[in-house]
Design an enzyme around this catalytic site. Sequence first.
Site, mmCIF file in Angstrom:
data_model
loop_
_atom_site.group_PDB
_atom_site.id
_atom_site.type_symbol
_atom_site.label_atom_id
_atom_site.label_comp_id
_atom_site.label_asym_id
_atom_site.label_seq_id
_atom_site.Cartn_x
_atom_site.Cartn_y
_atom_site.Cartn_z
ATOM 1 N N HIS A 45 -135.751 51.377 -42.604
ATOM 2 C CA HIS A 45 -136.796 50.368 -42.838
ATOM 3 C C HIS A 45 -136.978 50.244 -44.355
ATOM 4 O O HIS A 45 -137.699 51.016 -44.968
ATOM 5 C CB HIS A 45 -138.119 50.785 -42.185
ATOM 6 C CG HIS A 45 -138.056 50.795 -40.697
ATOM 7 N ND1 HIS A 45 -137.787 49.661 -39.968
ATOM 8 C CD2 HIS A 45 -138.211 51.792 -39.797
ATOM 9 C CE1 HIS A 45 -137.801 49.969 -38.669
ATOM 10 N NE2 HIS A 45 -138.045 51.250 -38.545
ATOM 11 N N GLU A 98 -132.647 51.537 -37.328
ATOM 12 C CA GLU A 98 -133.748 50.564 -37.233
ATOM 13 C C GLU A 98 -133.784 49.661 -38.465
ATOM 14 O O GLU A 98 -134.829 49.441 -39.076
ATOM 15 C CB GLU A 98 -135.095 51.297 -37.090
ATOM 16 C CG GLU A 98 -135.124 52.274 -35.943
ATOM 17 C CD GLU A 98 -136.490 52.915 -35.708
ATOM 18 O OE1 GLU A 98 -137.500 52.427 -36.256
ATOM 19 O OE2 GLU A 98 -136.542 53.916 -34.973
ATOM 20 N N ASN A 120 -134.131 61.283 -35.296
ATOM 21 C CA ASN A 120 -134.225 59.991 -35.976
ATOM 22 C C ASN A 120 -135.375 60.088 -36.980
ATOM 23 O O ASN A 120 -136.481 60.476 -36.618
ATOM 24 C CB ASN A 120 -134.529 58.927 -34.896
ATOM 25 C CG ASN A 120 -134.348 57.516 -35.361
ATOM 26 O OD1 ASN A 120 -133.400 57.213 -36.084
ATOM 27 N ND2 ASN A 120 -135.234 56.632 -34.945
ATOM 28 N N GLU A 140 -139.052 61.074 -36.023
ATOM 29 C CA GLU A 140 -139.950 61.302 -37.156
ATOM 30 C C GLU A 140 -140.696 62.636 -37.130
ATOM 31 O O GLU A 140 -141.928 62.669 -37.184
ATOM 32 C CB GLU A 140 -140.968 60.147 -37.245
ATOM 33 C CG GLU A 140 -140.304 58.786 -37.371
ATOM 34 C CD GLU A 140 -141.305 57.645 -37.556
ATOM 35 O OE1 GLU A 140 -142.523 57.896 -37.568
ATOM 36 O OE2 GLU A 140 -140.854 56.497 -37.697
ATOM 37 N N ASP A 154 -134.120 46.996 -41.193
ATOM 38 C CA ASP A 154 -134.714 45.708 -41.567
ATOM 39 C C ASP A 154 -134.943 45.700 -43.079
ATOM 40 O O ASP A 154 -135.268 46.725 -43.671
ATOM 41 C CB ASP A 154 -135.990 45.351 -40.785
ATOM 42 C CG ASP A 154 -136.956 46.494 -40.573
ATOM 43 O OD1 ASP A 154 -136.965 47.442 -41.382
ATOM 44 O OD2 ASP A 154 -137.721 46.439 -39.589
#
Length: 380
Positions: A265, A294, A229, A186, A296
Amino acid sequence: MEVATRHTRWSLLSGGYVADMKRILADLSRNGAILLLLLLTACSDDSDQQLDARTSLADAARQAELQVGVAFGNNASAGRRTLAASEFTSITPENAMKWPSLAAAPGAYDFSDADQLVDFALSNGQRIRGHTLFWHRSNGLPSWVRDELEEASDPAARLRELMVDHTARVVGRYAGRIAQWDVINEPLALVSGAFDPENIFYELLGEEYLDMALLEAHAADPSAELFINETFTEFQAEKFDGLLALAQRLLDRGIPLHGIGLQGHFFLRAPDETILRDQLQRIADMGLLSEITELDIPLPLFSERAEPLEGQAQAYADVFDACLAVDLCTGITTWGLDDANTWLDSFVLSAGNAPNRPLLFDQELNAKPAYDSVVEALLR
Ligand code: XIL
């Protein structure tokens, strides 16, 4: 830069012979299970038995030559450990390899937790994604680093020193065992394509902090694939463009960057398959690998639907389809195993919607419709 495609990479990883054997064994056990199911259904109508017959997610992932991973920690129950070991081909330590988890004080490194996870994954024949070396947010940066920098006469030099030491210790320790590292997490602001002004690494060292971290990581383990990432790029074209521009500058400077991780996300908006596929293709066009690192997808996004679980299942399949369409998209990792343990239920922007129920297994560890839809996508 030459990068092997998803298909050549799998045969490199597992060896053609081993891969073939695994496939044959998987086929045999599936056929055996189907026979068993026929026998069982002849004497009983218990539909739970069907679970025995399905192709596991890991089997489907191997057939599609895609890594399917889970973010995981050591404190999980025995049932969860069994599921993580049998249903996924890749493991990402959810927190165990973050800087504060490894070093409680300057120089005081304790690798026991991280080592246990590495042993767990390797003993299950799983790939490991290292997460993450340099992240300025949340639980990514020890408070003692900030203290050290405040006290240092030359904070930039001190930070550089700490980063070089951290990279050598951590990447060096697991050299040859960790396949991919999120070296940088990030770097950009949450809602723009520019660097986050609160990114302490950028503030003190400028963009060169990525060059340094990637070069040091490469020196510590030349076989590891090194990633940046990033989050919230999937629905922000400007941020995604900023990320690719940054990656291109690094490549132009000859820095060892091998891939881009899109966190996935999707708690603000459900995934758009076309946009995601285009983004993954643009990364591939630069010669870089990509992974959804990641994933979800919260259930409340689909609460308007008659069958929210079906909406979630479709959204999961969309993400898998997008990645499967791009040869250099090498893996998808869900950020957690089951709905009882998701960071979204405590994260400030998503806690209001708890329970978010964003994963492939429910609180009781039953496979959800999303599980079936991704297995189906992998087998298509
Ligand atoms: C999260 C973990 O899931 C939580 O347990 C922890 O409290 C905070 O960090 N982006 C990342 C991950 O790169 O490391 C974060 O993980 C979630 C957001």
